[in-house]
Structure formats: C-alpha cells, structure tokens
Design a protein around this motif. Structure first.
Motif, PDB file in Angstrom:
ATOM      1  N   UNK A   1      62.598  13.560  55.138  1.00 38.80           N
ATOM      2  CA  UNK A   1      64.200  14.976  55.421  1.00 38.80           C
ATOM      3  C   UNK A   1      63.781  16.393  55.542  1.00 38.80           C
ATOM      4  N   UNK A   2      65.147  16.772  56.040  1.00 40.14           N
ATOM      5  CA  UNK A   2      65.081  18.163  55.781  1.00 40.14           C
ATOM      6  C   UNK A   2      65.141  18.683  53.988  1.00 40.14           C
ATOM      7  N   UNK A   3      66.200  17.718  53.726  1.00 44.74           N
ATOM      8  CA  UNK A   3      65.944  18.111  51.810  1.00 44.74           C
ATOM      9  C   UNK A   3      65.379  17.201  51.474  1.00 44.74           C
ATOM     10  N   UNK A   4      64.355  16.866  51.518  1.00 41.34           N
ATOM     11  CA  UNK A   4      63.240  15.700  50.957  1.00 41.34           C
ATOM     12  C   UNK A   4      61.812  15.891  51.528  1.00 41.34           C
ATOM     13  N   UNK A   6      59.409  16.649  50.700  1.00 45.11           N
ATOM     14  CA  UNK A   6      57.780  15.864  50.162  1.00 45.11           C
ATOM     15  C   UNK A   6      57.750  14.547  50.188  1.00 45.11           C
ATOM     16  N   UNK A   7      59.139  14.189  50.706  1.00 42.58           N
ATOM     17  CA  UNK A   7      58.418  12.016  51.369  1.00 42.58           C
ATOM     18  C   UNK A   7      57.822  11.745  52.964  1.00 42.58           C
ATOM     19  N   UNK A   8      57.002  11.349  51.771  1.00 46.36           N
ATOM     20  CA  UNK A   8      55.910  10.707  53.612  1.00 46.36           C
ATOM     21  C   UNK A   8      56.609   9.485  54.025  1.00 46.36           C
ATOM     22  N   UNK A   9      56.781   9.054  53.373  1.00 40.88           N
ATOM     23  CA  UNK A   9      57.177   7.288  53.303  1.00 40.88           C
ATOM     24  C   UNK A   9      58.478   6.721  52.821  1.00 40.88           C
ATOM     25  N   UNK A  87      57.252   7.256  49.248  1.00 37.37           N
ATOM     26  CA  UNK A  87      55.945   7.730  48.836  1.00 37.37           C
ATOM     27  C   UNK A  87      56.361   8.904  49.211  1.00 37.37           C
ATOM     28  N   UNK A  88      55.773  10.254  47.791  1.00 35.50           N
ATOM     29  CA  UNK A  88      55.902  11.601  48.457  1.00 35.50           C
ATOM     30  C   UNK A  88      54.094  12.147  48.614  1.00 35.50           C
ATOM     31  N   UNK A  89      54.305  13.776  49.049  1.00 35.88           N
ATOM     32  CA  UNK A  89      53.346  14.207  49.146  1.00 35.88           C
ATOM     33  C   UNK A  89      53.436  14.579  47.239  1.00 35.88           C
ATOM     34  N   UNK A  90      51.989  14.650  46.948  1.00 36.61           N
ATOM     35  CA  UNK A  90      51.627  15.051  45.409  1.00 36.61           C
ATOM     36  C   UNK A  90      51.611  16.838  45.763  1.00 36.61           C
ATOM     37  N   UNK A  91      52.331  17.408  45.884  1.00 38.94           N
ATOM     38  CA  UNK A  91      52.067  18.762  46.389  1.00 38.94           C
ATOM     39  C   UNK A  91      51.976  19.898  44.646  1.00 38.94           C
TER      40      UNK A  91
END
Length: 95
Positions: A1-4, A6-9, A87-91
C-alpha cells in the motif's frame, strides 16, 4: 500500500470450523490442562470462539479491545493465536 511501499505480499492465518473440529481432544498424557480447560483453550470451543472473533474484527485489530476497562461485553473467551505475515523488499540489507 501507499503507507507501506516495501510490503510485497501479506498473509493472514484464518481458522475454520470443519467437520473434524469436534474430534479435537486432549492427549491422554497431557498434564498442562484438565479436560475442561483444554476444551476452552485448545479444543472445539476455542476454535469456534476464534472463528467468531476473526469474523467480527478487522485485520490487525486486537480482538480483546472491546473488553478493555469494561465489563459491558461479558467474560473474555480464549481464542487461538492469530498470525499475520508481511513480506517486505530488503532495500537496505536489514530485513
């Protein structure tokens, strides 16, 4: 979402009352609970209460919040653990 961003799933565990729910029984060698407490905390009663709680609460909402600092909603009933996986992107290498 817009607020998060980095969340991919995201996954949320949901409980269902199935035909086999009635067969949940305490192991004969279990000494953690008595049979009545097992039924309330881990058996069919807990499954039914969890199913009811998760259908009346929004994702991420504390199912016990209506009971906080009031007796207006009756006794708190035990529910099974609720799980939510994001699950988030590891940026930056820290996730």
């Amino acid at each position: 979402g817009e607020n998060m961003p980095n969340i991919v799933d995201q996954y949320v565990v949901r409980y269902v009352d199935s035909p086999s729910t009635q067969y949940l029984h305490m192991h004969p060698n279990c000494s953690l609970f008595g049979p009545e407490d097992f039924e309330r905390y881990m058996g069919a009663s807990a499954v039914n209460q969890t199913v009811h709680s998760q259908t009346n609460a929004s994702h991420g909402e504390d199912p016990y919040s209506p009971y906080l600092k009031t007796c207006a909603h009756g006794d708190v009933k035990p529910i099974l653990p609720l799980f939510d996986f994001s699950f988030v992107k590891d940026v930056d290498g820290t996730e």
